[in-house]
Design a protein around this motif. Structure first.
Motif, PDB file in Angstrom:
ATOM      1  N   ALA A 193      11.723  -0.774   9.341  1.00 50.31           N
ATOM      2  CA  ALA A 193      11.687  -0.300   7.958  1.00 50.31           C
ATOM      3  C   ALA A 193      12.382   1.017   7.695  1.00 50.31           C
ATOM      4  CB  ALA A 193      10.221  -0.173   7.505  1.00 50.31           C
ATOM      5  N   ILE A 194      12.455   1.931   8.659  1.00 48.03           N
ATOM      6  CA  ILE A 194      12.801   3.313   8.351  1.00 48.03           C
ATOM      7  C   ILE A 194      14.188   3.678   8.863  1.00 48.03           C
ATOM      8  CG2 ILE A 194      12.101   5.723   8.558  1.00 48.03           C
ATOM      9  CD1 ILE A 194      10.100   4.000   7.044  1.00 48.03           C
ATOM     10  N   GLU A 195      15.042   4.117   7.947  1.00 50.59           N
ATOM     11  CA  GLU A 195      16.335   4.713   8.295  1.00 50.59           C
ATOM     12  C   GLU A 195      16.197   6.210   8.060  1.00 50.59           C
ATOM     13  OE1 GLU A 195      18.581   2.720   9.671  1.00 50.59           O
ATOM     14  OE2 GLU A 195      17.099   1.136   9.337  1.00 50.59           O
ATOM     15  N   ALA A 196      16.465   7.012   9.105  1.00 52.43           N
ATOM     16  CA  ALA A 196      16.021   8.401   9.072  1.00 52.43           C
ATOM     17  C   ALA A 196      17.109   9.375   9.472  1.00 52.43           C
ATOM     18  CB  ALA A 196      14.811   8.582   9.992  1.00 52.43           C
ATOM     19  N   VAL A 197      17.003  10.572   8.886  1.00 51.50           N
ATOM     20  CA  VAL A 197      17.802  11.728   9.291  1.00 51.50           C
ATOM     21  C   VAL A 197      16.852  12.712   9.963  1.00 51.50           C
ATOM     22  CG1 VAL A 197      19.303  13.612   8.537  1.00 51.50           C
ATOM     23  CG2 VAL A 197      19.367  11.399   7.336  1.00 51.50           C
ATOM     24  N   TYR A 198      17.197  13.116  11.170  1.00 53.71           N
ATOM     25  CA  TYR A 198      16.419  14.106  11.906  1.00 53.71           C
ATOM     26  C   TYR A 198      17.254  15.365  12.101  1.00 53.71           C
ATOM     27  CZ  TYR A 198      13.145  10.399  13.352  1.00 53.71           C
ATOM     28  OH  TYR A 198      12.226   9.386  13.376  1.00 53.71           O
ATOM     29  N   GLU A 199      16.601  16.510  12.010  1.00 52.61           N
ATOM     30  CA  GLU A 199      17.207  17.720  12.535  1.00 52.61           C
ATOM     31  C   GLU A 199      16.769  17.813  13.992  1.00 52.61           C
ATOM     32  OE1 GLU A 199      16.903  22.531  12.517  1.00 52.61           O
ATOM     33  OE2 GLU A 199      16.243  21.500  10.683  1.00 52.61           O
ATOM     34  N   VAL A 200      17.717  17.724  14.896  1.00 49.93           N
ATOM     35  CA  VAL A 200      17.409  17.629  16.319  1.00 49.93           C
ATOM     36  C   VAL A 200      17.574  18.995  16.977  1.00 49.93           C
ATOM     37  CG1 VAL A 200      17.980  16.516  18.509  1.00 49.93           C
ATOM     38  CG2 VAL A 200      18.184  15.223  16.360  1.00 49.93           C
ATOM     39  N   PRO A 206      -2.503  -1.794   6.859  1.00 48.85           N
ATOM     40  CA  PRO A 206      -1.044  -1.908   6.952  1.00 48.85           C
ATOM     41  C   PRO A 206      -0.350  -1.253   5.766  1.00 48.85           C
ATOM     42  CG  PRO A 206      -2.006  -3.990   6.279  1.00 48.85           C
ATOM     43  CD  PRO A 206      -3.154  -3.088   6.616  1.00 48.85           C
ATOM     44  N   ILE A 207       0.813  -0.697   6.024  1.00 49.80           N
ATOM     45  CA  ILE A 207       1.645  -0.073   4.993  1.00 49.80           C
ATOM     46  C   ILE A 207       2.893  -0.919   4.861  1.00 49.80           C
ATOM     47  CG2 ILE A 207       2.937   1.972   4.313  1.00 49.80           C
ATOM     48  CD1 ILE A 207       1.001   3.609   6.055  1.00 49.80           C
ATOM     49  N   THR A 208       3.016  -1.632   3.768  1.00 53.55           N
ATOM     50  CA  THR A 208       4.153  -2.530   3.585  1.00 53.55           C
ATOM     51  C   THR A 208       5.297  -1.891   2.815  1.00 53.55           C
ATOM     52  OG1 THR A 208       3.159  -3.484   1.606  1.00 53.55           O
ATOM     53  CG2 THR A 208       2.676  -4.558   3.700  1.00 53.55           C
ATOM     54  N   ASP A 209       5.043  -0.780   2.163  1.00 53.59           N
ATOM     55  CA  ASP A 209       6.109  -0.050   1.475  1.00 53.59           C
ATOM     56  C   ASP A 209       5.996   1.414   1.883  1.00 53.59           C
ATOM     57  OD1 ASP A 209       8.178   0.768  -0.115  1.00 53.59           O
ATOM     58  OD2 ASP A 209       7.139   0.473  -2.017  1.00 53.59           O
ATOM     59  N   PRO A 210       6.499   1.765   3.061  1.00 49.57           N
ATOM     60  CA  PRO A 210       6.243   3.103   3.593  1.00 49.57           C
ATOM     61  C   PRO A 210       6.868   4.228   2.789  1.00 49.57           C
ATOM     62  CG  PRO A 210       7.760   1.883   4.990  1.00 49.57           C
ATOM     63  CD  PRO A 210       7.217   0.908   4.011  1.00 49.57           C
ATOM     64  N   ILE A 211       7.996   3.983   2.144  1.00 48.96           N
ATOM     65  CA  ILE A 211       8.632   5.024   1.329  1.00 48.96           C
ATOM     66  C   ILE A 211       8.855   4.438  -0.059  1.00 48.96           C
ATOM     67  CG2 ILE A 211      10.600   6.592   1.102  1.00 48.96           C
ATOM     68  CD1 ILE A 211      10.960   6.491   4.098  1.00 48.96           C
ATOM     69  N   PRO A 212       7.861   4.554  -0.930  1.00 48.77           N
ATOM     70  CA  PRO A 212       7.966   3.894  -2.238  1.00 48.77           C
ATOM     71  C   PRO A 212       9.107   4.427  -3.099  1.00 48.77           C
ATOM     72  CG  PRO A 212       5.695   4.544  -1.766  1.00 48.77           C
ATOM     73  CD  PRO A 212       6.543   5.203  -0.738  1.00 48.77           C
ATOM     74  N   TYR A 222      14.838   6.741   4.173  1.00 43.60           N
ATOM     75  CA  TYR A 222      14.624   5.683   3.184  1.00 43.60           C
ATOM     76  C   TYR A 222      14.175   4.444   3.936  1.00 43.60           C
ATOM     77  CZ  TYR A 222      19.334   3.985   4.497  1.00 43.60           C
ATOM     78  OH  TYR A 222      20.443   3.529   5.186  1.00 43.60           O
ATOM     79  N   ASP A 223      13.571   3.506   3.209  1.00 44.32           N
ATOM     80  CA  ASP A 223      13.089   2.296   3.873  1.00 44.32           C
ATOM     81  C   ASP A 223      13.882   1.078   3.430  1.00 44.32           C
ATOM     82  OD1 ASP A 223      12.069   1.799   1.363  1.00 44.32           O
ATOM     83  OD2 ASP A 223       9.978   1.771   1.953  1.00 44.32           O
ATOM     84  N   HIS A 224      13.611  -0.035   4.085  1.00 38.46           N
ATOM     85  CA  HIS A 224      14.404  -1.239   3.862  1.00 38.46           C
ATOM     86  C   HIS A 224      14.043  -1.951   2.574  1.00 38.46           C
ATOM     87  CE1 HIS A 224      15.656  -1.868   8.359  1.00 38.46           C
ATOM     88  NE2 HIS A 224      15.826  -0.623   7.956  1.00 38.46           N
ATOM     89  N   LEU A 237       0.839  -1.188   0.000  1.00 42.60           N
ATOM     90  CA  LEU A 237       0.000   0.000   0.000  1.00 42.60           C
ATOM     91  C   LEU A 237       0.868   1.229   0.000  1.00 42.60           C
ATOM     92  CD1 LEU A 237      -2.646  -1.109   2.639  1.00 42.60           C
ATOM     93  CD2 LEU A 237      -2.706  -1.372   0.166  1.00 42.60           C
ATOM     94  N   VAL A 238       0.454   2.248  -0.697  1.00 42.04           N
ATOM     95  CA  VAL A 238       1.250   3.468  -0.812  1.00 42.04           C
ATOM     96  C   VAL A 238       1.202   4.229   0.499  1.00 42.04           C
ATOM     97  CG1 VAL A 238       1.492   5.648  -2.017  1.00 42.04           C
ATOM     98  CG2 VAL A 238       0.843   3.590  -3.273  1.00 42.04           C
ATOM     99  N   ALA A 239       2.372   4.685   0.955  1.00 40.77           N
ATOM    100  CA  ALA A 239       2.447   5.436   2.194  1.00 40.77           C
ATOM    101  C   ALA A 239       1.991   6.862   1.965  1.00 40.77           C
ATOM    102  CB  ALA A 239       3.889   5.442   2.703  1.00 40.77           C
ATOM    103  N   PRO A 240       1.475   7.505   3.042  1.00 41.27           N
ATOM    104  CA  PRO A 240       1.141   8.916   2.910  1.00 41.27           C
ATOM    105  C   PRO A 240       2.391   9.734   2.689  1.00 41.27           C
ATOM    106  CG  PRO A 240       1.049   8.224   5.199  1.00 41.27           C
ATOM    107  CD  PRO A 240       1.240   6.993   4.380  1.00 41.27           C
TER     108      PRO A 240
END
Length: 772
Positions: A318-325, A36-42, A369-371, A20-23
């Motif tokens: 699933a999610i590898e992320a960069v945050y501005e903290v 369920p969202i199986t591909d969160p970052i298409p 990005y996702d896995h 399913l396409v992620a928002p």
């Protein structure tokens, strides 16, 4: 690429078929709350033509874990994990190794400045990816005060006797210890001086302890942040199904900020800055700078712009992320993974944000990005991805890199960038770009080539001139980025890409198990290198820009066994390989790639007692039929005996269980495939008309059909409406239960299309390989 490794064990799980396409990153939920969202970052990182030129800077010595490791992910050449410059104007670089040594690099000289394995009785680095000597941070005034800070892990014996700064997690397995050191002579090659422990905390598991510690290098004397020490503290591996990262009374799952010169901390060994966002708040420890983290792996500050702090945060499913903290941020773990709801009861998917998400005040990634695990890999197994936080380049020497945040995937070694100007909190995720890499001779390579291993263990570093460095635990080397260059575009033409179901170039080992190869086609079907595993990926190239090829071969000619090197994918149930569904009812197919004969073909027949007998075929590559036992095919490129003579053929079958047709080349196969020479071959199959064709180096080959009449029973429709049971390469039976028709050869850039490509398409693709 070195020793064969299998990095993780497959966990039996149901592979989710629906995607399913992620928002979008800046939008609210677009699906039902429980969908369920199986591909969160298409979207995938865009393949950039911008490339980095890497020059080998240092080779660090081999080292071993304490106690000796059994996890192959810890058995590397060494475990170097950062390179930085000592802030004393000397130009010396420092490199921590998780296995104990702290190295100083002074020009061409290397010194062990301090060895934690020798210094600490309870030093522990034998289990857990981050265990050992984790990091070192030099005080900005080190040249004058000689002070620096380190973090290392200690074992259960230390836990039993040493008092923690805050109560350990339940059943603590390791303790992270932060130490202040004061050197007698800051310019010395080896440490002598004093030390004091300032922080100690125990974790329930060997993972996600204290990661990086560091000072803000953009702070200047008089700034509120000057001289304050940041500490990235993981959740101890128990944040998955507890509220530890959200619990304000514990350090776990937080970034802490302390004042090493202060004394108002709980143990009197450090201070809690009054400017910390939760200082003095009831129920909260005042050291917390930000919270809600699983594994805050690496952080850095932009040396220009707003001096923003960026964190590379390693995700769970699933999610590898960069945050501005920023001070007071809550990144949301574990109710959230990235910009999605996380539910621990099933890790095969994520969920849309709830409608009332805004009330929680979570901060979401500025880039991610996702896995995307391959469809034929268990969805809740480790698929070999983890972000390695990087650096914003603001140096003077490489103008094309300025303003880019350069980071990567520490497992598979991809080097990525995103524009700092596009990383905006609360807005769409910044687009990601995958960079090309070159050696100083201009050869395009991947980090797996530089590191000589399918698992790179990539890290990034910098110096006072803002130069960039890349490190790999796999071979213990450091490379300096000495230039940029424009690389070639894709070697795949647009007309081929549109119909490219599976593509194996043998440049993309699967980082979780590098005996497998990732698929660059639309199906993303993981390919298994049978029996030879990692060793089957060899340094050879069929065309400019290629570095590796697949070696297949007969192993024991005298024995009827199952040890021949071949490759493929297989699923013998009635549904076949679902990811290859594009061949279900297809109206056409194409099999093409590069081939080089490297030994005796055809091979001795290991199934007969006669030493002179030979197999009657040499397996190249093909798509199996929907009812195949591992031998029968829907589309095959092969050498086979035709009326007593071995010939290059296209062999196809339209209907499962039906008759096959063979189109054979007239020219002698030994002229078509001379020993030691790379040749590009293609076979096409039109199931609607019965037309088949063969091509060599982009040109059609004259040939003939071997079966008279209409064996395919042509009626204008396509092939059987069944999924293929797999792909076979270098011989039959990819399930490895029988040996038949091995090929002593090498292959490169194998392509499987769900259309009968035309002559122009094949010619253009051949030329693209040579000129891209």
């Amino acid at each position: 690429m070195g020793v064969r490794r299998r990095w993780v064990s497959a966990i039996t799980a149901t592979v989710v078929a629906a995607a399913l396409v992620a928002p979008p990153a800046g939008a609210g939920p677009t699906t039902a709350p429980d969908a369920p969202i199986t591909d969160p970052i298409p979207e995938q990182p865009e393949q950039s033509r911008l490339g980095l030129v890497l020059q080998e800077y240092a080779q660090l010595p081999a080292s071993q874990a304490t106690p000796p490791a059994t996890d192959p992910r810890l058995i590397r050449h060494n475990r170097i994990n950062y390179v930085g410059e000592v802030p004393d104007g000397s130009g010396r670089m420092y490199v921590p190794d998780l296995n104990g040594p702290l190295y100083l690099l002074d020009g061409g000289r290397q010194h062990v400045y301090l060895d934690f394995k020798e210094r600490f009785e309870h030093f522990f680095s034998g289990r857990g990816m981050g265990s050992g000597f984790g990091f070192v941070a030099f005080h900005p005034e080190f040249a004058g005060n000689g002070r620096f800070y380190t973090v290392h892990t200690e074992d259960e014996e230390a836990i039993a006797t040493e008092e923690p700064t805050y109560p350990n997690q339940p059943d603590a397995f390791v303790q992270s210890v932060v130490t202040e050191w004061t050197a007698d002579d800051p310019s010395a090659d080896e440490f002598s001086g004093t030390s004091r422990e300032i922080f100690r905390f125990g974790f329930s598991t060997q993972i996600h302890a204290v990661q990086q510690i560091d000072f803000n290098p953009t702070a200047r004397p008089g700034d509120p942040d000057y001289g304050l020490l940041y500490m990235a503290v993981g959740d101890g591996g128990i944040g998955l199904d507890t509220d530890i990262p959200q619990d304000m009374s514990t350090p776990a799952g937080k970034i802490l900020r302390i004042d090493p010169d202060g004394t108002n901390g709980p143990n009197g060994q450090y201070g809690i800055p009054a400017s910390n966002p939760f200082a003095g708040k009831p129920g909260a420890i005042g050291e917390i700078y930000a919270l809600g983290m699983r594994d805050p792996h690496r952080f850095s500050w932009d040396p220009g712009g707003r001096h923003a702090m960026y964190l590379g945060h390693i995700g769970q499913h699933a999610i590898e992320a960069v945050y501005e903290v920023r001070a007071g941020d809550n990144l949301g773990w574990s109710p959230r993974e990235g910009r999605f709801e996380f539910r621990p009861e099933n890790q095969c998917w994520l969920y849309p944000l709830p409608e009332d998400d805004e009330k929680y005040g979570y901060v979401y990634p500025v880039a991610a990005y996702d896995h995307d695990p391959p469809p034929n890999w268990p969805c809740n197994s480790d698929s070999g991805h983890a972000i390695s936080g990087g650096q914003v380049y603001r140096g003077a020497d490489l103008p094309r890199l300025r303003g880019k945040y350069v980071f990567g995937d520490l497992v598979d070694g991809r080097v990525l960038y995103t524009e700092v100007d596009e990383m905006r909190r609360g807005e769409q995720r910044a687009p990601l770009h995958e960079m090309q890499l070159f050696d100083t001779g201009g050869k395009r390579m991947r980090m797996t080539d530089f590191a000589g291993d399918g698992r790179v263990d990539l890290r990034f570093g910098t110096d006072s001139q803002r130069n960039l460095y890349l490190l790999a635990k796999a071979n213990g080397k450091i490379w300096k980025v000495v230039g940029t260059r424009t690389g070639a575009g894709s070697e795949v033409t647009g007309s081929v890409e549109r119909d490219l179901v599976a593509y194996y170039d043998f440049e993309h080992p699967f980082a979780a198990d590098d005996s497998k190869e990732l698929d660059g086609g639309s199906s993303r079907t993981l390919l298994t290198q049978v029996n030879g595993g990692e060793d089957m990926r060899v340094a050879d190239s069929a065309f400019p820009g290629s570095n590796n090829a697949l070696q297949v071969r007969q192993v024991e000619p005298e024995a009827n066994g199952n040890d021949d090197w071949k490759a493929g994918t297989w699923d013998g149930d009635a549904d076949g390989v679902g990811s290859l569904g594009a061949f279900n009812g297809t109206k056409g197919a194409t099999v093409m790639g590069w081939f080089k004969m490297t030994g005796e073909n055809p091979s001795p027949d290991s199934t007969t007692p006669e030493p002179g007998d030979r197999f009657n075929a040499v397996g190249l590559a093909g798509v199996l039929s929907g009812d195949s036992d591992g031998h029968d095919v829907r589309a095959l490129l092969e050498l086979i005996n035709v009326d007593g003579r071995l010939r290059l053929v296209a062999l196809g079958r339209r209907l499962d269980g039906g008759a096959s047709q063979t189109f054979a080349a007239r020219q002698d196969w030994r002229e078509l495939l001379p020993p030691g020479e790379w040749v590009h071959l293609a076979a096409t199959f039109d199931y609607t008309t019965g037309d088949m064709a063969l091509y060599r180096n982009g040109r059609p080959l004259p040939g003939f059909y071997t079966v008279p009449g209409d064996p395919w029973q042509i009626d204008g429709s396509g092939a059987s409406s069944t999924n293929p049971r797999g792909i076979k390469i270098g011989g039959s039976f990819p399930q490895n239960n029988v040996e038949r028709n091995p090929c002593n050869c090498r292959m490169d850039s194998l392509m499987f299309l769900d259309t009968a490509a035309g002559a122009d398409t094949i010619a253009q693709q051949y030329r693209r390989f040579l000129r891209h």
